[in-house]
Write an enzyme that holds these catalytic residues in place. Structure first.
Site, PDB file in Angstrom:
ATOM      1  N   LYS A 184       0.893  -1.030   0.086  1.00 42.09           N
ATOM      2  CA  LYS A 184       0.120  -0.054  -0.083  1.00 42.09           C
ATOM      3  C   LYS A 184       0.892   1.267   0.008  1.00 42.09           C
ATOM      4  O   LYS A 184       0.483   2.143  -0.661  1.00 42.09           O
ATOM      5  CB  LYS A 184      -1.014   0.058   1.204  1.00 42.09           C
ATOM      6  CG  LYS A 184      -2.196  -1.222   1.071  1.00 42.09           C
ATOM      7  CD  LYS A 184      -3.209  -0.742   1.646  1.00 42.09           C
ATOM      8  CE  LYS A 184      -4.311  -1.660   1.047  1.00 42.09           C
ATOM      9  NZ  LYS A 184      -5.549  -1.914   2.426  1.00 42.09           N
ATOM     10  N   LYS A 235      -4.308 -10.609  -7.061  1.00 46.12           N
ATOM     11  CA  LYS A 235      -5.568 -10.974  -6.592  1.00 46.12           C
ATOM     12  C   LYS A 235      -6.490  -9.901  -7.119  1.00 46.12           C
ATOM     13  O   LYS A 235      -6.036  -8.557  -7.379  1.00 46.12           O
ATOM     14  CB  LYS A 235      -5.573 -10.983  -5.101  1.00 46.12           C
ATOM     15  CG  LYS A 235      -5.115  -9.724  -4.335  1.00 46.12           C
ATOM     16  CD  LYS A 235      -5.550  -9.810  -2.985  1.00 46.12           C
ATOM     17  CE  LYS A 235      -5.268  -8.415  -2.501  1.00 46.12           C
ATOM     18  NZ  LYS A 235      -5.635  -7.855  -1.376  1.00 46.12           N
ATOM     19  N   LYS A 282      -9.284  -3.619  -5.614  1.00 49.90           N
ATOM     20  CA  LYS A 282     -10.011  -2.241  -6.178  1.00 49.90           C
ATOM     21  C   LYS A 282      -8.792  -1.490  -6.570  1.00 49.90           C
ATOM     22  O   LYS A 282      -8.533  -0.947  -7.821  1.00 49.90           O
ATOM     23  CB  LYS A 282     -10.648  -1.344  -5.285  1.00 49.90           C
ATOM     24  CG  LYS A 282     -11.242  -0.024  -5.944  1.00 49.90           C
ATOM     25  CD  LYS A 282     -11.676   1.083  -5.048  1.00 49.90           C
ATOM     26  CE  LYS A 282     -12.061   2.286  -5.754  1.00 49.90           C
ATOM     27  NZ  LYS A 282     -12.281   3.422  -4.956  1.00 49.90           N
TER      28      LYS A 282
HETATM   29  P1  TYM Z   1     -11.083  -5.620   2.581  1.00 51.80           P
HETATM   30  O1  TYM Z   1     -12.049  -4.772   2.624  1.00 51.80           O
HETATM   31  O2  TYM Z   1      -9.845  -5.471   1.510  1.00 51.80           O
HETATM   32  O3  TYM Z   1     -11.609  -7.030   2.140  1.00 51.80           O
HETATM   33  C1  TYM Z   1     -12.745  -7.411   2.668  1.00 51.80           C
HETATM   34  C2  TYM Z   1     -12.823  -9.260   2.608  1.00 51.80           C
HETATM   35  O4  TYM Z   1     -12.499  -9.621   1.219  1.00 51.80           O
HETATM   36  C3  TYM Z   1     -11.554 -10.599   1.052  1.00 51.80           C
HETATM   37  N1  TYM Z   1     -10.875 -10.550  -0.169  1.00 51.80           N
HETATM   38  C4  TYM Z   1     -10.732 -11.438  -0.980  1.00 51.80           C
HETATM   39  N2  TYM Z   1     -10.861 -12.584  -0.800  1.00 51.80           N
HETATM   40  C5  TYM Z   1     -10.502 -13.551  -1.805  1.00 51.80           C
HETATM   41  N3  TYM Z   1      -9.828 -13.072  -3.215  1.00 51.80           N
HETATM   42  C6  TYM Z   1      -9.981 -11.674  -3.124  1.00 51.80           C
HETATM   43  N4  TYM Z   1      -9.388 -11.115  -4.474  1.00 51.80           N
HETATM   44  C7  TYM Z   1     -10.241 -10.566  -2.248  1.00 51.80           C
HETATM   45  N5  TYM Z   1     -10.093  -9.323  -1.944  1.00 51.80           N
HETATM   46  C8  TYM Z   1     -10.428  -9.275  -0.873  1.00 51.80           C
HETATM   47  C9  TYM Z   1     -10.557  -9.984   2.259  1.00 51.80           C
HETATM   48  O5  TYM Z   1      -9.526 -10.942   2.466  1.00 51.80           O
HETATM   49  C10 TYM Z   1     -11.503  -9.789   3.316  1.00 51.80           C
HETATM   50  O6  TYM Z   1     -11.821 -11.017   4.104  1.00 51.80           O
HETATM   51  N6  TYM Z   1      -8.295  -5.386   6.916  1.00 51.80           N
HETATM   52  C11 TYM Z   1      -9.633  -5.843   6.214  1.00 51.80           C
HETATM   53  C12 TYM Z   1     -10.616  -5.599   7.014  1.00 51.80           C
HETATM   54  C13 TYM Z   1     -10.806  -5.623   8.208  1.00 51.80           C
HETATM   55  C14 TYM Z   1     -11.151  -7.044   9.032  1.00 51.80           C
HETATM   56  C15 TYM Z   1     -10.906  -6.555  10.552  1.00 51.80           C
HETATM   57  C16 TYM Z   1     -11.138  -8.443   8.691  1.00 51.80           C
HETATM   58  C17 TYM Z   1     -10.482  -4.722   9.476  1.00 51.80           C
HETATM   59  N7  TYM Z   1     -10.733  -5.343  10.699  1.00 51.80           N
HETATM   60  C18 TYM Z   1     -11.254  -7.630  11.449  1.00 51.80           C
HETATM   61  C19 TYM Z   1     -11.410  -9.120   9.619  1.00 51.80           C
HETATM   62  C20 TYM Z   1     -11.302  -8.847  11.014  1.00 51.80           C
HETATM   63  C21 TYM Z   1      -9.715  -5.499   4.756  1.00 51.80           C
HETATM   64  O7  TYM Z   1      -8.875  -4.673   4.333  1.00 51.80           O
HETATM   65  O8  TYM Z   1     -10.418  -6.229   4.035  1.00 51.80           O
END
Ligand code: TYM
Length: 326
Positions: free
Chosen positions: A111, A191, A194
């Site tokens: 990032k 992967k 966005k």
């Molecule tokens: P975020 O918002 O990027 O993504 C949300 C969820 O989607 C999953 N994900 C994917 N899984 C498979 N293939 C992909 N290409 C893909 N892109 C996204 C992510 O693994 C996630 O489960 N830091 C986290 C959000 C967060 C969180 C938490 C998660 C904040 N606090 C506490 C669990 C527990 C994030 O940015 O996810």
């Protein structure tokens, strides 16, 4: 009883990676566990979004999550910033986290490269807030995609450190990985996300989905239609496993390896499958969009339930750590 916590950022694009890698699992798990699901707007602040845009994305994501099948009668759905104890516990956890641990986080490295000119401290301490999101509910299990596993390892490490210094209070949460741990993007290189602009949004219209798929990278060795393809290196093929029946997949596999089916047809079948899955979600979302009070009520009710739990935990943290209790 096991307790689930998970989160998703309101970044303004709810894509197939989110749906398959996370939200479908949230829907499944809400029947089996006590579940808390959070729209993590504090995390989204790290990208410095416009205020109105962030509010709109938070609402839109709540609609998306509900339309995908999260049921507020079964799970607690809430917005992270509505429960300030997340930030409070994050500070306590920051004081237990070593800079070296944060320096190892690959998401921070990625990032900070993508966001040159805005490598803010929030981006660096982001995983500590994530650890607090989980621990404030004393969650035992966390469903996420593979990209979050390193953050979960750090969460466990922070919790162990807390236990060592202040005594056991939080369970070490276990990761639950979905059947789609790493949905690949249309570029076939990374992967779906966005920031890489390689995604298909769940709310994109069928025509837009077809158009995007037409540009998706396939097996680079398959230059002409009569070149035999290698499904195992093709990301379009990897997406078929989530959207296409086994029978149809066998047909595609044979057609690709024997060069009797071209990529255009293969992508057309995939587009049909994606539209079949996303169309009912789009319809349910449209119904929710016409009733914004309903969504607000769900989030307010979620805030109440989440706050009650978070306040209980924070009270214990104050006691253990010697913070002022009045
Ligand atoms: P975020 O918002 O990027 O993504 C949300 C969820 O989607 C999953 N994900 C994917 N899984 C498979 N293939 C992909 N290409 C893909 N892109 C996204 C992510 O693994 C996630 O489960 N830091 C986290 C959000 C967060 C969180 C938490 C998660 C904040 N606090 C506490 C669990 C527990 C994030 O940015 O996810």
């Amino acid at each position: 009883m096991s307790r689930i916590l998970s989160g998703i950022q309101p970044t303004g694009s709810f894509h197939l990676g989110n749906l398959l890698g996370a939200i479908q699992n949230w829907v499944k798990l809400q029947d089996e566990h006590e579940a808390f699901y959070s729209i993590v707007d504090l995390h989204a602040l790290t990208t410095r979004p416009d205020a109105d845009e962030l509010r709109a994305s938070t609402h839109a994501l709540a609609v998306a999550v509900l339309a995908s099948g999260v049921d507020p009668d079964k799970a607690v759905l809430f917005v992270q910033s509505a429960v300030p104890e997340h930030s409070e516990l994050a500070w306590v956890f920051q004081c237990l986290t070593q800079l070296g641990d944060l320096n190892r986080m690959t998401q921070f490295k990625d990032k900070s490269e993508q966001m040159q000119g805005n490598t803010n401290a929030g981006l660096f301490t982001y995983p500590v807030l994530q650890a607090a999101d989980i621990a404030i509910y004393r969650a035992t299990h966390v469903p996420v995609g593979e990209d979050q596993v390193q953050h979960l390892e750090l969460t466990r490490e922070i919790i162990r450190r807390f236990s060592h210094i202040y005594g056991e209070l939080f369970p070490e949460p276990k990761v639950i990985i979905s059947k789609a741990p790493r949905v690949m993007g249309l570029d076939g290189k990374s992967k779906m996300s966005k920031s890489k602009n390689n995604y298909i949004g769940v709310f994109e219209e069928p025509d837009a989905i077809r158009k995007k798929l037409r540009g998706a990278v396939t097996d680079p060795q398959r230059v002409r239609r009569d070149d035999p393809g290698r499904p195992e290196v093709c990301n379009v093929w990897s997406l078929h496993q989530f959207f296409t029946s086994e029978e149809k997949r066998a047909e595609i596999h044979e057609g690709c390896t024997k060069a009797t089916m071209g990529c255009v047809d293969c992508k057309g079948i995939l587009a049909d499958g994606i539209c079949r899955v996303t169309e009912p979600i789009r319809e349910r979302a449209a119904a929710l969009e016409s009733d914004p009070d309903r969504v607000r009520d769900v989030l307010k009710e979620g805030q109440k339930k989440a706050s009650a739990e978070a306040q209980k935990t924070m009270e214990l943290v104050r006691e253990r750590s010697g913070l002022w209790r009045g």
